[in-house]
Design a protein around this motif. Structure first.
Motif, short mmCIF file in Angstrom:
data_model
loop_
_atom_site.label_atom_id
_atom_site.label_comp_id
_atom_site.label_asym_id
_atom_site.label_seq_id
_atom_site.Cartn_x
_atom_site.Cartn_y
_atom_site.Cartn_z
N PRO A 123 7.28 -11.04 18.79
CA PRO A 123 5.91 -11.29 19.24
C PRO A 123 4.92 -10.22 18.78
O PRO A 123 3.78 -10.53 18.40
N LEU A 124 5.35 -8.96 18.78
CA LEU A 124 4.47 -7.88 18.31
C LEU A 124 4.23 -7.98 16.81
O LEU A 124 3.12 -7.74 16.33
N GLU A 125 5.26 -8.35 16.07
CA GLU A 125 5.10 -8.53 14.62
C GLU A 125 4.12 -9.66 14.34
O GLU A 125 3.29 -9.58 13.42
N ALA A 126 4.22 -10.73 15.14
CA ALA A 126 3.28 -11.85 14.98
C ALA A 126 1.85 -11.40 15.28
O ALA A 126 0.90 -11.74 14.56
N ALA A 185 -1.46 -9.01 26.02
CA ALA A 185 -1.83 -9.57 24.72
C ALA A 185 -1.08 -10.85 24.38
O ALA A 185 -1.22 -11.38 23.27
N ALA A 186 -0.26 -11.37 25.31
CA ALA A 186 0.51 -12.59 25.07
C ALA A 186 0.25 -13.59 26.19
O ALA A 186 -0.23 -13.25 27.27
N TYR A 187 0.62 -14.85 25.92
CA TYR A 187 0.52 -15.92 26.91
C TYR A 187 1.92 -16.16 27.46
O TYR A 187 2.83 -16.52 26.71
N TYR A 188 2.10 -15.98 28.76
CA TYR A 188 3.45 -15.97 29.33
C TYR A 188 3.88 -17.32 29.88
O TYR A 188 3.08 -18.08 30.42
N LEU A 231 -6.32 -13.85 22.42
CA LEU A 231 -4.96 -13.36 22.23
C LEU A 231 -4.82 -12.62 20.90
O LEU A 231 -4.14 -11.59 20.82
N VAL A 232 -5.45 -13.15 19.85
CA VAL A 232 -5.40 -12.49 18.55
C VAL A 232 -6.04 -11.11 18.63
O VAL A 232 -5.47 -10.11 18.15
N LYS A 233 -7.20 -11.02 19.25
CA LYS A 233 -7.90 -9.74 19.38
C LYS A 233 -7.08 -8.73 20.18
O LYS A 233 -6.92 -7.57 19.77
N GLU A 268 -4.99 -5.13 18.88
CA GLU A 268 -5.17 -3.86 19.58
C GLU A 268 -3.84 -3.34 20.13
O GLU A 268 -3.53 -2.15 20.04
N ARG A 269 -3.03 -4.25 20.66
CA ARG A 269 -1.75 -3.87 21.27
C ARG A 269 -0.80 -3.26 20.25
O ARG A 269 -0.04 -2.34 20.57
#
Length: 384
Positions: free
Chosen positions: A300-303, A325-328, A354-356, A360-361
């Protein structure tokens, strides 16, 4: 590192995870090893591949290793031969008479490498908590050797606080023996790409215009069945194909059959190079990561680093990695997975947010930072 009497510390790293198509632990081992070699010029690094070498070798850059891997995978179909291969690795590790200063084991269980100090990385406890998700011979090897490996190790490194808590609660490890060090993201690969390169990738794999992306080994704890069921009841699925990338793992016969049963909707591409994965993440409408269990969850972080919104399981380890930064989703609730995918695909404001947040994350997840933290642990252990 600090060095006594100006003598180089001899550090050995188990390179066995580098001899297979690179997935989680293989990529972890490779990225750290490259960073160690760059950051620590005073240590002498050796890699163990069943034999000892000063060279950093991988499945990706050696034709001989790729051929040997095919032979090994064929032989491993027999559980007795598979156990024999493990025993041979352990035996060959003990043949070297020289004792290293420190041995870093990136894959759970230290082998018979001779070293004054041992540091072991534990990426998750799925073999302990969910043995039914794994092949029997792997579980038996884990049960026989994991606790002994923990006791042999002078320090343990884990990717998340969740794994630290599980080691304390399930295995009785003392808290001060465990250090939490998150992994990094290869920013040279997982980044934004020009449209031209994405178009070439689309042609190479015959990718649809719009698609939902999944990355991970095809194994039970990854919840591929739940993802496919959720996708198939998505009322806008005609607009979005499901693209699945990952090595074929184990206990996945039903899931693999499901890929075949839905070829008009599901595209399974197998294990791919990271550069191809990153380009697909640039193109995907969202990544879905519905695992039942993860020690961290790097995809998910790579994405996010590629500008792709991530829909992920609400596991403590993934929440620790992804923050807000993700949708759970609830991985055990197929309807919830469907609804969540639909929300991210159809709500432009949500997707852009989510992209923004994702970009940042991911700024702080760097392999250099992770490697420096590992080297600090090595220094502490060597000086203790």
């Amino acid at each position: 590192m600090k060095y006594q009497n100006s003598i180089k510390n001899k550090v050995v790293i188990n390179g066995i995870p580098l001899l297979s198509p690179l997935t989680g632990i293989g990529n972890y081992t490779l990225n750290l090893s490259k960073a160690f070699l760059s950051l620590d010029q005073k240590s002498e690094f050796t890699f163990f591949y069943g034999y000892y070498s000063k060279e950093l070798r991988t499945f990706n850059n050696s034709a001989i290793i790729r051929r040997l891997y095919k032979v090994k995978e064929f032989l491993k179909k027999n559980s007795i031969i598979s156990a024999g291969i493990r025993n041979c690795k352990d035996m060959s590790a003990s043949l070297k008479q020289e004792e290293f200063s420190l041995y870093f084991e990136s894959n759970f269980i230290p082998t018979n490498i001779r070293a004054r100090k041992v540091v072991t990385a534990v990426s998750d406890l799925s073999l302990k908590k969910f043995p039914h998700y794994h092949p029997r011979d792997r579980v038996e090897y884990f049960d026989k050797n994991f606790d002994k490996g923990l006791k042999r190790s002078d320090r343990l490194i884990v990717l998340s606080s969740m794994i630290k808590n599980e080691l304390v609660g399930l295995m009785g490890v003392k808290k001060d023996k465990i250090t939490v060090i998150p992994p990094g993201i290869d920013k040279g690969i997982f980044k934004f790409y020009p449209k031209r390169e994405m178009e070439n990738m689309k042609k190479k794999y015959h990718l649809p215009k719009k698609f939902i992306f999944y990355l991970g080994t095809i194994e039970p704890r990854k919840n591929l069945k739940g993802l496919i069921d959720a996708y198939l009841q998505l009322n806008i699925k005609k607009e979005f194909k499901l693209v699945i990338v990952g090595a074929s793992g184990w206990k996945n016969k039903d899931v693999m059959q499901s890929f075949s049963n839905h070829v008009d909707d599901v595209l399974f591409l197998g294990n791919l190079p990271n550069i191809d994965i990153a380009l697909m993440m640039n193109m995907a409408s969202c990544l879905v990561y519905p695992s039942f269990y993860e020690g961290f969850g790097l995809p998910p972080l790579e994405a996010m680093a590629c500008g792709c919104p991530a829909v992920v399981s609400n596991l403590p380890s993934i929440q620790e990695a992804c923050g807000d930064a993700a949708y759970y989703i609830d991985p055990y609730n197929v309807d919830n997975i469907t609804e969540s995918i639909y929300s991210v695909l159809t709500n432009k404001e949500l997707s852009q947010s989510l992209v923004k947040k994702g970009l940042e994350r991911t700024r702080d997840f760097r392999w250099e930072k992770s490697a420096r933290a590992h080297l600090k642990v090595f220094e502490e252990v060597l000086n203790s």
